[in-house]
Design a protein around this motif. Structure first.
Motif, mmCIF file in Angstrom:
data_model
loop_
_atom_site.group_PDB
_atom_site.id
_atom_site.type_symbol
_atom_site.label_atom_id
_atom_site.label_comp_id
_atom_site.label_asym_id
_atom_site.label_seq_id
_atom_site.Cartn_x
_atom_site.Cartn_y
_atom_site.Cartn_z
ATOM 1 N N LYS A 190 4.179 8.945 5.345
ATOM 2 C CA LYS A 190 3.537 9.069 6.657
ATOM 3 C C LYS A 190 2.095 8.549 6.683
ATOM 4 N N PRO A 191 1.311 8.672 5.595
ATOM 5 C CA PRO A 191 -0.050 8.121 5.622
ATOM 6 C C PRO A 191 -0.096 6.595 5.765
ATOM 7 N N PHE A 192 1.038 5.929 5.597
ATOM 8 C CA PHE A 192 1.075 4.464 5.623
ATOM 9 C C PHE A 192 1.707 3.931 6.902
ATOM 10 N N ALA A 193 1.636 4.719 7.969
ATOM 11 C CA ALA A 193 2.260 4.329 9.236
ATOM 12 C C ALA A 193 1.656 3.042 9.785
ATOM 13 N N ILE A 194 2.501 2.217 10.404
ATOM 14 C CA ILE A 194 2.060 0.992 11.078
ATOM 15 C C ILE A 194 1.102 1.377 12.201
ATOM 16 N N GLY A 195 0.044 0.582 12.385
ATOM 17 C CA GLY A 195 -0.989 0.888 13.373
ATOM 18 C C GLY A 195 -0.717 0.291 14.749
ATOM 19 N N VAL A 242 6.351 -2.715 -0.782
ATOM 20 C CA VAL A 242 6.374 -1.456 -0.022
ATOM 21 C C VAL A 242 5.040 -1.322 0.702
ATOM 22 N N GLY A 243 4.992 -1.847 1.915
ATOM 23 C CA GLY A 243 3.756 -1.814 2.684
ATOM 24 C C GLY A 243 3.755 -0.721 3.719
ATOM 25 N N SER A 244 3.237 -1.027 4.899
ATOM 26 C CA SER A 244 3.177 -0.051 5.985
ATOM 27 C C SER A 244 4.588 0.343 6.409
ATOM 28 N N GLN A 245 4.703 1.557 6.935
ATOM 29 C CA GLN A 245 5.996 2.127 7.269
ATOM 30 C C GLN A 245 6.090 2.464 8.750
ATOM 31 N N ALA A 246 7.312 2.714 9.202
ATOM 32 C CA ALA A 246 7.539 3.074 10.599
ATOM 33 C C ALA A 246 6.687 4.286 10.977
ATOM 34 N N PRO A 247 6.142 4.336 12.189
ATOM 35 C CA PRO A 247 5.357 5.496 12.613
ATOM 36 C C PRO A 247 6.156 6.797 12.562
ATOM 37 N N CYS A 248 7.482 6.717 12.669
ATOM 38 C CA CYS A 248 8.333 7.914 12.610
ATOM 39 C C CYS A 248 9.100 7.977 11.295
ATOM 40 N N ARG A 293 0.799 -1.219 0.000
ATOM 41 C CA ARG A 293 0.000 0.000 0.000
ATOM 42 C C ARG A 293 0.836 1.274 0.000
ATOM 43 N N GLY A 294 2.143 1.161 0.295
ATOM 44 C CA GLY A 294 2.995 2.330 0.353
ATOM 45 C C GLY A 294 3.808 2.589 -0.901
ATOM 46 N N ARG A 295 3.528 1.882 -1.983
ATOM 47 C CA ARG A 295 4.314 2.083 -3.204
ATOM 48 C C ARG A 295 4.157 3.502 -3.748
ATOM 49 N N GLY A 296 5.258 4.046 -4.259
ATOM 50 C CA GLY A 296 5.203 5.350 -4.895
ATOM 51 C C GLY A 296 4.500 5.300 -6.238
ATOM 52 N N CYS A 297 4.570 4.164 -6.931
ATOM 53 C CA CYS A 297 3.910 3.976 -8.234
ATOM 54 C C CYS A 297 2.997 2.758 -8.136
ATOM 55 N N PRO A 298 1.813 2.912 -7.566
ATOM 56 C CA PRO A 298 0.958 1.742 -7.339
ATOM 57 C C PRO A 298 0.326 1.180 -8.600
ATOM 58 N N GLY A 299 0.246 1.986 -9.681
ATOM 59 C CA GLY A 299 -0.444 1.540 -10.889
ATOM 60 C C GLY A 299 0.243 0.382 -11.577
ATOM 61 N N GLN A 300 1.555 0.502 -11.816
ATOM 62 C CA GLN A 300 2.354 -0.550 -12.452
ATOM 63 C C GLN A 300 1.657 -1.094 -13.702
ATOM 64 N N ARG A 301 1.495 -0.223 -14.701
ATOM 65 C CA ARG A 301 0.741 -0.581 -15.917
ATOM 66 C C ARG A 301 1.339 -1.761 -16.674
ATOM 67 N N GLU A 302 2.654 -1.919 -16.599
ATOM 68 C CA GLU A 302 3.308 -2.984 -17.368
ATOM 69 C C GLU A 302 3.398 -4.300 -16.612
ATOM 70 N N LEU A 303 3.371 -4.228 -15.288
ATOM 71 C CA LEU A 303 3.747 -5.375 -14.470
ATOM 72 C C LEU A 303 2.605 -6.374 -14.299
ATOM 73 N N ASP A 304 2.740 -7.517 -14.942
ATOM 74 C CA ASP A 304 1.814 -8.629 -14.772
ATOM 75 C C ASP A 304 2.583 -9.920 -15.016
ATOM 76 N N SER A 305 1.893 -11.043 -14.964
ATOM 77 C CA SER A 305 2.582 -12.325 -15.107
ATOM 78 C C SER A 305 3.223 -12.472 -16.487
ATOM 79 N N GLY A 306 2.614 -11.869 -17.499
ATOM 80 C CA GLY A 306 3.192 -11.921 -18.839
ATOM 81 C C GLY A 306 4.512 -11.162 -18.916
ATOM 82 N N TRP A 307 4.546 -10.000 -18.264
ATOM 83 C CA TRP A 307 5.781 -9.208 -18.214
ATOM 84 C C TRP A 307 6.874 -10.003 -17.509
ATOM 85 N N VAL A 308 6.543 -10.588 -16.384
ATOM 86 C CA VAL A 308 7.515 -11.371 -15.618
ATOM 87 C C VAL A 308 8.089 -12.501 -16.479
#
Length: 268
Positions: free
Chosen positions: A87-92, A74-80, A44-59
């Motif tokens: 920062k919006p992806f801080a661990i809960g 790139v998932g949840s991040q340190a609270p600090c 959920r923390g990726r800078g480019c979440p769309g990844q238009r090219e990335l699929d099993s065929g690309w791999v």
């Protein structure tokens, strides 16, 4: 350990960039010094979440060209966490449970791309405030929960972070004998040249053999075959992904490559 579950190791140069390049670009870059590529495959923390090219065929396509893959989650991040965009992806409030859930998410996403068991999945924890003991403890709990779940599901947990924050803290836990730590260490210290074996934060024997990646330069522009990318550079002696469809005993799937190394930072 059976051949089918043996990790594939790569030694050489790799690059990664925020969004997976097109197949055409990857083909053009076969003329580069790089032999592996980092892919931001989930989180959920990726800078480019769309990844238009990335699929099993690309791999499958880039693997068949000879590329080796370094899957980054790139998932949840340190609270600090220091980066404002993260920062919006801080661990809960339930870091272990959250890490476990996101570890499951990582494995499901890897399977959807055709990445087989024993593949490394690299958890990206961006630089965070040093000296904040509570923040470090929360982050460690998340990382350990993530690692345990990834291992339980048959994959290899790797860890990417700043040498002076996440890597330093994980190394301290290794010295203390803490369980559920990463199997592979990917450390960021932009020295301009590789220092895979001499990083001061890590003991000389820590994460060896074949378990280190050094991100030694970032945000550089390179062009090969008329295709330009902004990348980070890394030196690699570490596991890379294995396709689920690879045949047991295949020299392509299971041999150790000798090329040269790089990685690109996840950008907001």
């Amino acid at each position: 350990m059976s051949t089918a579950s043996t990790p594939v190791h790569f030694t050489g140069k790799a690059f990664d960039t925020c969004e997976a390049p097109s197949v055409e670009t990857m083909r053009a870059w076969r003329g580069s010094p790089y032999g592996a590529v980092g892919i931001y495959f989930a989180g959920r923390g990726r800078g480019c979440p769309g990844q238009r090219e990335l699929d099993s065929g690309w791999v499958a396509s880039v693997q068949s060209m000879g590329w080796r893959l370094l899957p980054v989650f790139v998932g949840s991040q340190a609270p600090c966490v220091e980066a404002p965009a993260k920062k919006p992806f801080a661990i809960g409030s339930d870091p272990w449970g959250q890490g476990t859930r996101e570890g499951g998410d990582a494995v499901r996403a890897a399977r959807a791309l055709g990445l087989g068991t024993s593949s490394p999945l690299y958890l990206d924890i961006e630089a965070y405030r040093r000296g904040d003991a509570q923040c470090a403890a929360t982050t460690l709990s998340f990382v350990r929960g993530w690692n345990r779940e990834v291992r339980r599901l048959g994959y290899l947990p790797g860890f990417y972070s700043s040498a002076d924050t996440g890597v330093r803290d994980i190394e301290a836990q290794r010295k203390a004998g803490t369980a559920d730590l990463p199997a592979v260490m990917w450390f960021a210290r932009w020295l301009g040249k590789p220092a895979l074996e001499t990083e001061a934060t890590l003991a000389p024997a820590a994460w060896t053999p074949h378990a280190r990646i050094h991100q030694y330069a970032g945000n550089v522009t390179e062009s090969y075959g008329g295709h330009r990318l902004v990348i980070d550079r890394n030196a690699v002696d570490a596991p890379v992904a294995r396709l689920a469809t690879a045949r047991a005993g295949s020299s392509r799937a299971f041999s150790t490559d000798s090329l040269a190394v790089t990685r690109a930072v996840d950008r907001p």
